[in-house]
Design an enzyme around this catalytic site. Structure first.
Site, PDB file in Angstrom:
ATOM      1  N   ASN A 133       0.842  -1.198   0.000  1.00 15.30           N
ATOM      2  CA  ASN A 133       0.000   0.000   0.000  1.00 15.30           C
ATOM      3  C   ASN A 133       0.878   1.250   0.000  1.00 15.30           C
ATOM      4  OD1 ASN A 133       0.591  -0.830   2.685  1.00 15.30           O
ATOM      5  ND2 ASN A 133      -1.170   0.253   3.521  1.00 15.30           N
ATOM      6  N   ILE A 134       0.357   2.272  -0.657  1.00 14.42           N
ATOM      7  CA  ILE A 134       1.090   3.522  -0.846  1.00 14.42           C
ATOM      8  C   ILE A 134       0.148   4.661  -0.487  1.00 14.42           C
ATOM      9  CG2 ILE A 134       2.282   4.989  -2.532  1.00 14.42           C
ATOM     10  CD1 ILE A 134       2.679   2.326  -4.196  1.00 14.42           C
ATOM     11  N   GLU A 135       0.503   5.409   0.551  1.00 15.78           N
ATOM     12  CA  GLU A 135      -0.379   6.484   1.023  1.00 15.78           C
ATOM     13  C   GLU A 135       0.131   7.850   0.568  1.00 15.78           C
ATOM     14  OE1 GLU A 135      -0.632   5.748   5.243  1.00 15.78           O
ATOM     15  OE2 GLU A 135      -2.014   4.069   4.908  1.00 15.78           O
ATOM     16  N   CYS A 167      -4.231   0.690  -2.371  1.00 14.71           N
ATOM     17  CA  CYS A 167      -4.092  -0.542  -1.590  1.00 14.71           C
ATOM     18  C   CYS A 167      -3.043  -1.458  -2.222  1.00 14.71           C
ATOM     19  CB  CYS A 167      -5.413  -1.292  -1.541  1.00 14.71           C
ATOM     20  SG  CYS A 167      -6.693  -0.522  -0.558  1.00 14.71           S
ATOM     21  N   GLU A 169      -3.235  -4.638  -2.832  1.00 13.95           N
ATOM     22  CA  GLU A 169      -3.786  -5.552  -3.840  1.00 13.95           C
ATOM     23  C   GLU A 169      -3.825  -4.894  -5.202  1.00 13.95           C
ATOM     24  OE1 GLU A 169      -4.985  -4.705  -0.910  1.00 13.95           O
ATOM     25  OE2 GLU A 169      -6.308  -6.224  -0.048  1.00 13.95           O
ATOM     26  N   CYS A 183     -10.261  -4.807   0.894  1.00 16.41           N
ATOM     27  CA  CYS A 183     -11.383  -3.876   0.990  1.00 16.41           C
ATOM     28  C   CYS A 183     -12.349  -4.116  -0.176  1.00 16.41           C
ATOM     29  CB  CYS A 183     -10.878  -2.431   0.965  1.00 16.41           C
ATOM     30  SG  CYS A 183     -10.350  -1.852  -0.662  1.00 16.41           S
ATOM     31  N   CYS A 222     -10.988  -3.289  -3.676  1.00 13.52           N
ATOM     32  CA  CYS A 222     -10.035  -4.296  -4.171  1.00 13.52           C
ATOM     33  C   CYS A 222     -10.751  -5.583  -4.565  1.00 13.52           C
ATOM     34  CB  CYS A 222      -8.956  -4.572  -3.132  1.00 13.52           C
ATOM     35  SG  CYS A 222      -7.785  -3.196  -2.980  1.00 13.52           S
TER      36      CYS A 222
HETATM   37  N1  THU Z   1      -5.314  -1.230   2.682  1.00 14.95           N
HETATM   38  C1  THU Z   1      -4.818  -2.075   1.750  1.00 14.95           C
HETATM   39  O1  THU Z   1      -3.680  -1.907   1.285  1.00 14.95           O
HETATM   40  N2  THU Z   1      -5.590  -3.107   1.348  1.00 14.95           N
HETATM   41  C2  THU Z   1      -6.855  -3.348   1.797  1.00 14.95           C
HETATM   42  O2  THU Z   1      -7.570  -4.148   1.228  1.00 14.95           O
HETATM   43  C3  THU Z   1      -7.326  -2.649   2.996  1.00 14.95           C
HETATM   44  C4  THU Z   1      -6.649  -1.345   3.259  1.00 14.95           C
HETATM   45  C5  THU Z   1      -4.489  -0.091   3.100  1.00 14.95           C
HETATM   46  C6  THU Z   1      -4.972   1.251   2.619  1.00 14.95           C
HETATM   47  C7  THU Z   1      -4.359   2.162   3.637  1.00 14.95           C
HETATM   48  O3  THU Z   1      -3.040   2.481   3.223  1.00 14.95           O
HETATM   49  C8  THU Z   1      -4.284   1.338   4.904  1.00 14.95           C
HETATM   50  O4  THU Z   1      -4.448  -0.006   4.498  1.00 14.95           O
HETATM   51  C9  THU Z   1      -5.337   1.676   5.935  1.00 14.95           C
HETATM   52  O5  THU Z   1      -6.611   1.654   5.383  1.00 14.95           O
END
Ligand code: THU
Length: 129
Positions: free
Chosen positions: A42-44, A53, A55, A85, A88
């Site tokens: 995941n990359i914010e 996300c 995935e 989520c 995804c």
């Molecule tokens: N996140 C994912 O990478 N995959 C998911 O299916 C659920 C959420 C990440 C997004 C965000 O960077 C962090 O988790 C918190 O929501």
């Protein structure tokens, strides 16, 4: 590529998560039906909504390299368990109606689901045909 190897790639990718805001690390690795494997984290982003996300990072890497059908996807995250989520799940649906989703804590601790179990009665490409 067996399931344990796929989970190991997801765990390796999880270490690369860029999560300065949530601090919640997720990794994914996707095995395509042509045998190719792609991983992602995941990359914010500071303005939050562009966040991607793990995935989708892995799946979009695959699609952009020309690999279009998902066979299996392994997901690892800081929660026990970390499920994909809703967004995804829909993206997995697009490229893997029959995909297996492996939700893992470690190479020896995981459960398998079908995409259909995670996203029943789904809408997909065939519905627009
Ligand atoms: N996140 C994912 O990478 N995959 C998911 O299916 C659920 C959420 C990440 C997004 C965000 O960077 C962090 O988790 C918190 O929501």
């Amino acid at each position: 590529m067996n399931k344990k190897e796929l989970i190991k790639l997801a765990l390796d990718a999880q270490k690369k998560a860029y999560v300065p805001y949530s601090k919640f690390r997720v990794g994914a690795a996707v095995l395509m039906d042509d045998g190719k494997v792609y991983s992602g984290c995941n990359i914010e982003i500071a303005s939050y909504s562009p966040t991607l996300c793990a995935e989708r990072t892995a799946i979009f890497k695959a699609i952009s390299e020309g690999s279009t059908k998902i066979k299996e996807i392994a997901v690892v995250g800081d929660a026990d368990p970390t499920f994909p989520c809703g967004v995804c799940r829909q993206v997995i649906r697009e490229f893997g109606k029959d995909a297996t989703v492996i939700i893992a804590n470690s190479e020896d601790d995981y459960k398998e689901y079908t995409l259909d179990e995670l996203l029943p009665n789904s809408f997909g490409p065939e519905d627009l045909a």
